[in-house]
Structures are given as C-alpha cells and as structure tokens.
Write an enzyme that holds these catalytic residues in place. Structure first.
Site, PDB file in Angstrom:
ATOM      1  N   SER A 113      -3.135  -1.950   7.514  1.00 46.41           N
ATOM      2  CA  SER A 113      -3.568  -1.908   6.116  1.00 46.41           C
ATOM      3  C   SER A 113      -4.245  -3.190   5.654  1.00 46.41           C
ATOM      4  CB  SER A 113      -2.361  -1.628   5.211  1.00 46.41           C
ATOM      5  OG  SER A 113      -1.802  -0.357   5.483  1.00 46.41           O
ATOM      6  N   HIS A 165      14.627  12.853  -7.559  1.00 40.33           N
ATOM      7  CA  HIS A 165      15.773  13.397  -6.838  1.00 40.33           C
ATOM      8  C   HIS A 165      16.752  14.018  -7.836  1.00 40.33           C
ATOM      9  CE1 HIS A 165      14.220  11.631  -3.341  1.00 40.33           C
ATOM     10  NE2 HIS A 165      15.093  10.659  -3.110  1.00 40.33           N
ATOM     11  N   ARG A 213      21.822  -3.596   3.964  1.00 44.58           N
ATOM     12  CA  ARG A 213      22.700  -3.083   2.901  1.00 44.58           C
ATOM     13  C   ARG A 213      24.185  -3.221   3.222  1.00 44.58           C
ATOM     14  NH1 ARG A 213      19.198   2.387   2.051  1.00 44.58           N
ATOM     15  NH2 ARG A 213      17.511   1.488   0.821  1.00 44.58           N
ATOM     16  N   GLN A 261      16.293  16.357  -2.778  1.00 43.30           N
ATOM     17  CA  GLN A 261      15.474  15.159  -2.809  1.00 43.30           C
ATOM     18  C   GLN A 261      13.990  15.428  -2.650  1.00 43.30           C
ATOM     19  OE1 GLN A 261      19.057  12.713  -0.643  1.00 43.30           O
ATOM     20  NE2 GLN A 261      17.054  11.736  -0.606  1.00 43.30           N
ATOM     21  N   VAL A 299       6.356   3.063  -2.701  1.00 40.02           N
ATOM     22  CA  VAL A 299       7.231   2.183  -3.475  1.00 40.02           C
ATOM     23  C   VAL A 299       6.493   0.904  -3.847  1.00 40.02           C
ATOM     24  CG1 VAL A 299       9.374   0.850  -3.458  1.00 40.02           C
ATOM     25  CG2 VAL A 299       9.328   3.148  -2.484  1.00 40.02           C
ATOM     26  N   CYS A 321      18.008   5.274  -2.657  1.00 42.30           N
ATOM     27  CA  CYS A 321      17.611   5.891  -3.927  1.00 42.30           C
ATOM     28  C   CYS A 321      18.638   6.886  -4.441  1.00 42.30           C
ATOM     29  CB  CYS A 321      16.248   6.552  -3.790  1.00 42.30           C
ATOM     30  SG  CYS A 321      16.092   7.605  -2.333  1.00 42.30           S
ATOM     31  N   THR A 361       0.818  -1.221   0.000  1.00 41.79           N
ATOM     32  CA  THR A 361       0.000   0.000   0.000  1.00 41.79           C
ATOM     33  C   THR A 361       0.849   1.268   0.000  1.00 41.79           C
ATOM     34  OG1 THR A 361      -0.150  -0.043   2.416  1.00 41.79           O
ATOM     35  CG2 THR A 361      -1.905  -1.144   1.189  1.00 41.79           C
ATOM     36  N   GLY A 362       2.158   1.150   0.168  1.00 43.67           N
ATOM     37  CA  GLY A 362       3.032   2.317   0.222  1.00 43.67           C
ATOM     38  C   GLY A 362       3.407   2.835  -1.151  1.00 43.67           C
TER      39      GLY A 362
END
Length: 343
Positions: free
Chosen positions: A43, A251, A102, A158, A17, A131, A14-15
C-alpha cells in the site's frame, strides 16, 4: 512538560479500521503536531485523505516511529508483534487493535468506560479488545458493579466489515451475483487463509476465525478470555457462539446474563440509561429496539429487548448492537489516545 500537540502514526491507514481512525482524528480535532499514515509495502505510495488533504502512505518500518508519540495499530497481529515493540523502543505509546497483546498479563486491555484507570504512567503498549467483546462489556459493566455476574451466554451476529474491506466487497459482489442468477465467488469468508470458503450473501456462517482444540473458534475464545480480564474477574462463566451475517456495519448480540443478586427491571433500565457510552432503545409496544442499520456510524453501544428470564429469577436477556468499526475498534482506540493526551 505537558505537550499541547502530538506526533501520531496510524498503522494500517488504508484498511477499514484505519480509515475510521483517520476520520475520528479529523472530526475530533485531535491535537496533532504531525500525522504519519503507514501500511504494508503493497500500500506504500497510495494516498489517503485527511481533513480534505491527501497524505501519502509510507511503508511501516521500525524507523517509521522515530519521533512518534502515539501509534495506533490496526494492520493485523503479525505486524503488531514485530513493529509495536519497535515503536515503544523509540518512545511511542502504542494502542493496538489486534489480538497480539490482549492476553499478555503485562499489557492493559482497556475499554475507556470501564477500566481506563489501569493504564500506568509509562504504558508502552495498550491493547484494544475485540469488537464483539467491547460492546458487550460496556453494557454489562454497570450490572456487574451493582449485582455481580455469575454467567454470560452470548450469541453474536457479526457484520462482514469485521473481516476487512475485502469481505465487504465479497458480500456486495455475491449479492449481485445471486440476484442476477450467477454463481457467487467465495474467496474470503469465513477465514481467508483457510482452504474452504462459503457464500455469505443471504446466508449465516457459524464460524469467525479459526477453530481451537476445544471446538470453539478463536473469536469465541477472545470473548471468553477478554471479558474475564476486562472485568477483572476470572470466575465469570462465559460461553460464546459467533456467527457472520450479511450485514456490512454493526455487530448484534443476544446476551443472557445471570446476576449474583436479585434485581428489579426498573433499576436495570436506570443503570443502563446512566451508563457512559450506552443508549437504551427498548419499547416493545412501539417495536423500538436497536438495529445494526441505526447503530452504523454512531459511537455508542445500543441496548434493548431487556427482559427477565422466564426460568431464572436472576437471569436477564438483552440485545446489544454497536458499530464494530467505531466503538468496536477505532473509537475505542481514539478514546484511549484522547485520555493519554488529556493527562
């Protein structure tokens, strides 16, 4: 046996991204055997559209990943830390859009145009970079391969969509309030969980994410550390200043790079024009250069304002723009998923 279709889960469906991931899976006819749309308990029960059909969003739990081949996560680092390992335990390949894994040395940090070859046969978790890092390294990698890079100085501008759907709404609400002469409400930016919030409408906020002990923000340190890992070169000197501006999508970055070898501008243009995923827009006499409004909705990284530095013979300045929800997140993740499917 190689599969022809795949069971896919989108976590954070639902976001902002997650919605882009669903759009890309549909647009590119990803070979789906089934699709689960997962999110938080808040959600669960909502519906999202996929190829014109409503799909009911389910609460993401460890059991949600039974039978899932590929899980695309974009629901926040805390969710990924809990549920991504659970998905891997159940046999899924996880492509994670958060900061959770990451910098884990055992997790590949992948930008498909640069280092897809580092994904092993049984990858488990694959991390999607930040990003702002993605668009910069896509543009710089061909220069790194040809000349080497000793130093990068980047200032980012950004879009609010990088902070989520609520930040977009806050920008729009604040803009209306200011134009109507009302006091704008400030609840989200620069960081929702902090006590102090600032107006983003008609403003620039020099803080993205929380400050670290060294005076840099977490966003800035992401760019520093992720660039070194993606390039496979811990000796690149990287410094970053990240600023939030009242733009919805896209961005922009001002990047100064010092190369290790002398260069000719014509060769730099050729390298960038030939680079996968890069579009050069650079014609000063016609006032042509990349704009966030033009990059929005497009998959490429756009580069312009390419010029030799006035004070350093191996210094190069450029302007880099990309849609932060697409190449900066959803498209990079779907590219990785497509690579996994093809192989």
């Amino acid at each position: 046996m190689k599969k022809s279709t795949f069971h896919v889960a989108v976590v954070g469906a639902t976001g902002a991204v997650g919605q882009q991931i669903l759009h890309l899976l549909a647009e590119r006819n990803f070979p789906l055997a089934s699709l689960k749309c997962l999110a938080s308990s808040r959600s669960a029960g909502k519906t999202v559209m996929f190829k014109g059909e409503p799909i009911t969003v389910e609460e993401a739990t460890p059991e949600s990943f039974e039978g899932v081949d590929i899980a695309l996560f974009s629901a926040g680092g805390s969710v990924s830390k809990i549920l991504a390992p659970e998905a891997v335990k159940r046999g899924a390949v996880v492509i994670d859009n958060t900061n959770a894994f990451r910098m884990n040395p055992d997790v590949p940090l992948v930008v498909p145009e640069i280092n897809m070859d580092i994904i092993g046969d049984k990858p488990g978790i694959i991390a999607n970079p930040n990003c702002s890092t993605i668009q910069m390294v896509v543009a710089l990698k061909p220069l790194y391969d040809k000349y080497g890079i000793s130093r990068i100085i980047v200032s980012t501008y950004q879009a609010v969509s990088g902070a989520g759907s609520q930040a977009i709404e806050e920008l729009l609400d604040q803009s209306r309030a200011v134009l109507e002469g009302r006091e704008p409400e400030c609840n989200i930016l620069p960081v929702g969980k902090l006590d102090k919030h600032y107006q983003i409408a008609f403003n620039a906020i020099p803080q993205i994410d929380v400050f670290q002990d060294n005076g840099f923000t977490l966003e800035e340190m992401k760019m520093v550390n992720e660039t070194k890992k993606i390039m496979g070169d811990p000796n690149i000197a990287v410094t970053s200043t990240c600023v939030r501006i009242p733009v919805i999508y896209g961005h922009s970055e001002s990047v100064y790079v010092e190369l290790k070898e002398e260069f000719e501008l014509d060769e730099v243009y050729r390298l960038l024009n030939d680079a996968p995923g890069v579009t050069v827009i650079d014609s000063p006499e016609e006032q042509k250069y990349p704009l966030a409004t033009d990059a929005a909705g497009k998959l490429d990284v756009f580069v312009g304002r390419i010029r030799r530095d006035l004070n350093h013979s191996r210094g190069l300045n450029m302007w880099i723009v990309s849609d932060n929800l697409l190449k900066g997140a959803a498209w990079n993740a779907v590219q990785i998923a497509e690579h996994f499917v093809q192989r």
